[in-house]
Design an enzyme around this catalytic site. Sequence first.
Site, PDB file in Angstrom:
ATOM      1  N   VAL A 130       0.860  -1.174   0.000  1.00 23.20           N
ATOM      2  CA  VAL A 130       0.000   0.000   0.000  1.00 23.20           C
ATOM      3  C   VAL A 130       0.898   1.226   0.000  1.00 23.20           C
ATOM      4  CG1 VAL A 130      -1.840   1.248   1.198  1.00 23.20           C
ATOM      5  CG2 VAL A 130      -1.761  -1.254   1.296  1.00 23.20           C
ATOM      6  N   CYS A 131       0.602   2.181  -0.881  1.00 20.91           N
ATOM      7  CA  CYS A 131       1.335   3.446  -0.929  1.00 20.91           C
ATOM      8  C   CYS A 131       2.835   3.182  -1.096  1.00 20.91           C
ATOM      9  CB  CYS A 131       1.017   4.253   0.320  1.00 20.91           C
ATOM     10  SG  CYS A 131       1.438   6.006   0.242  1.00 20.91           S
ATOM     11  N   THR A 132       3.668   3.814  -0.275  1.00 20.95           N
ATOM     12  CA  THR A 132       5.110   3.686  -0.430  1.00 20.95           C
ATOM     13  C   THR A 132       5.661   2.368   0.103  1.00 20.95           C
ATOM     14  OG1 THR A 132       5.411   4.971   1.605  1.00 20.95           O
ATOM     15  CG2 THR A 132       5.556   6.162  -0.481  1.00 20.95           C
TER      16      THR A 132
END
Length: 319
Positions: A104-106
């Site tokens: 998720v995300c970074t």
Amino acid sequence: MAQRTVLVVLFDGVQSLDVTGPLEVFAGAESHLPGSYRIRTASLDGAPVRTSSALILVSDQSLADASEPHTLLVPGGQGTRHPDPRLTDWLRGHGPRAERLVSVCTGAILLAAAGLLDGRRATTHWAYCGKLARDHPAVEVDPDPIYVRDGHVATSAGVTSGIDLGLALVEEDLGRDVALSIARHLVVFLRRPGNQAQFSAQLAAQTARREPLREVQQWISEHPDGDLSVESLAARARLSPRHFARAFQAETGVTPGRYVDRVRLEHARRLLEDTADGVEEISRASGYGTPEAMRRAFAKALGTAPAEYRRRFRPAPAH
């Protein structure tokens, strides 16, 4: 039905929503169908971690004691900027063993640092796609979608896209009805397709510095059904077509044609979601002219037809 273990990796500086968003989806599925998921969290030493918003999360166990999961979920956050080398080493050794590897995300940056995205298509938060591409040239970075599936590896964009990806994984595991039930419970009105853009056309492109070009951007947004040819837009900006096209791309980061495509698609999607207008009427109002032209645009950009998009993503009427 076999129970699937979902293991969420915790570390200092993790983004709390990257953790709790997908977890609420899987927990909702477990409540709906007991025995479907076993959810665990683990940190390097089994100690509590402090999120980027100062929230303290207590892990279930240490990573060293964690059994091999079905789904290994790696969230993002400020802690991905300078991760503990032990975390990267653990991911390098254990990531390939998971049946499904998710970020998720970074969190994608951690997977890339562990070599788990080499040769794969992936995404991350739009603000970090450039960094991911520069630091890991073996990764095919796609900055547009809210999530990307490449084999057993799934990567997603910023924070709330982790919910979208979680819903897609639950739908894959347990079926559409269960995923829709969870979406309603979480008050997620629109289950976004993975190839939906991370943000609107106006945000996807930079705002032009020069006033005539900003006025053209505004005109396009307000008149998607108008004459939006380069020649017409150039005349509105009082520039030659060649000069206009070059200046528009230099200042916004996209060509005029690409910007027009995005605005028209977004306008059509909004009408499909928010009105009961027919497809033919929407196609004219959005500048496509014919339903067939709009259908081709939707198929190319979203992988679905307008009618199916409306069926899936228009909120149910209130009773």
